[in-house]
Scaffold this active site. Structure first.
Site, PDB file in Angstrom:
ATOM      1  CE1 TYR A  52      -3.028   3.069   0.485  1.00 58.67           C
ATOM      2  CE2 TYR A  52      -3.310   2.480   2.793  1.00 58.67           C
ATOM      3  CZ  TYR A  52      -3.607   3.308   1.721  1.00 58.67           C
ATOM      4  OH  TYR A  52      -4.459   4.368   1.887  1.00 58.67           O
TER       5      TYR A  52
ATOM      6  CE  LYS B 240      -6.092   1.939  -0.584  1.00 57.46           C
ATOM      7  NZ  LYS B 240      -6.652   2.032   0.787  1.00 57.46           N
TER       8      LYS B 240
END
Length: 263
Positions: A102, A130
């Site tokens: 992420y 992400k």
């Protein structure tokens, strides 16, 4: 799970992960996984700015039976790109579940560069990213460096459609709590070649996407959910409730988009 999502991230930013104890996170992982079973994937947010603490939490989450873990770029301590590689690769060696990285430099200060992601993607269980840098050039570079089976997800609802056009797979969404089926439709429209329909859906949802970030996430979202009858409670300090002006704007947008009856 009934609202268009094929996965649920538990203890991410929207779940106020910085304000949860480790015990609370583990309880959330257990309860959510028990509730949804095999219906959707449960991704546990187990990352932190401590490699060792992330390892401990990730191993406990894996033992609970989550389907994967999400590891955020370490915040505050500002590691180098080599430090990022060692952090994530060290955690990856300790678990066997799939890992989503992420990257969110707006919250962590550090931007994980495409070359670092490409190095990490060579690790078997590092399978997704992400990406919330908001930088389309960086995304293009990522797509050049990564193999087609490595999945990239938008970390910003408003950028989902542009990122789909650059080969991304979907979104880890905030707005899906309110308009998940519509976001799912948009992604399916794009994937099936109905780009005009996807654009129409994107434009229709833009007011929702933007108002949910009128102040720090998840303050507007929790206020919105409570308004429409989903009792999710208040945020924890240091977050606090939206101002009267912000609440008025949120109510206006919810009414305009049909989520709330106009007063």
């Amino acid at each position: 799970a009934d609202n268009g999502s094929d996965g649920i991230v538990v203890a991410g930013t929207t779940g106020e992960s910085p304000n949860l104890t480790k015990e609370e996170k583990l309880e959330l992982f257990r309860v959510v996984k028990e509730e949804v079973g095999a219906k959707v994937k449960v991704i546990a947010g187990t990352g932190s700015n401590s490699t060792q603490e992330s390892i401990v939490l990730s191993k406990k989450a894996e033992a609970i039976g989550v389907d994967g873990i999400m590891l955020v770029v370490p915040y505050y301590n500002k590691p180098s790109q080599e430090g990022l590689y060692r952090h994530f690769s060290t955690i990856a060696k300790e678990v066997s579940v799939p890992i989503m990285l992420y990257n969110v430099p707006g919250r962590t200060v550090i931007n994980m560069l495409p070359q670092t992601v490409a190095r990490l993607a060579k690790i078997d269980n590092v399978v997704a990213l992400k990406e919330a840098s908001g930088n389309m050039d960086q995304l293009s570079e990522l797509k050049q460096l990564l193999t087609s089976d490595f999945q990239i997800y938008s970390g910003d609802d408003s950028l989902t459609l542009p990122m789909l056009s650059l080969g991304c797979s979907g979104v880890v969404s905030v707005a899906s709590h309110l308009v998940g089926n519509e976001i799912s439709d948009m992604i399916n429209q794009f994937s099936s070649g109905n780009h005009k329909g996807a654009l129409e859906t994107h434009l229709k949802l833009m007011k929702i996407f933007k108002v949910l970030f009128i102040t720090a996430n998840p303050v507007p979202l929790k206020f919105s959910l409570n308004l429409i009858g989903k009792e999710v409670g208040a945020v924890r300090l240091p977050l606090c409730e939206a101002t009267i002006e912000e609440q008025t704007e949120i109510k206006k947008v919810l009414a305009e988009t049909g989520l709330l009856s106009a007063e």
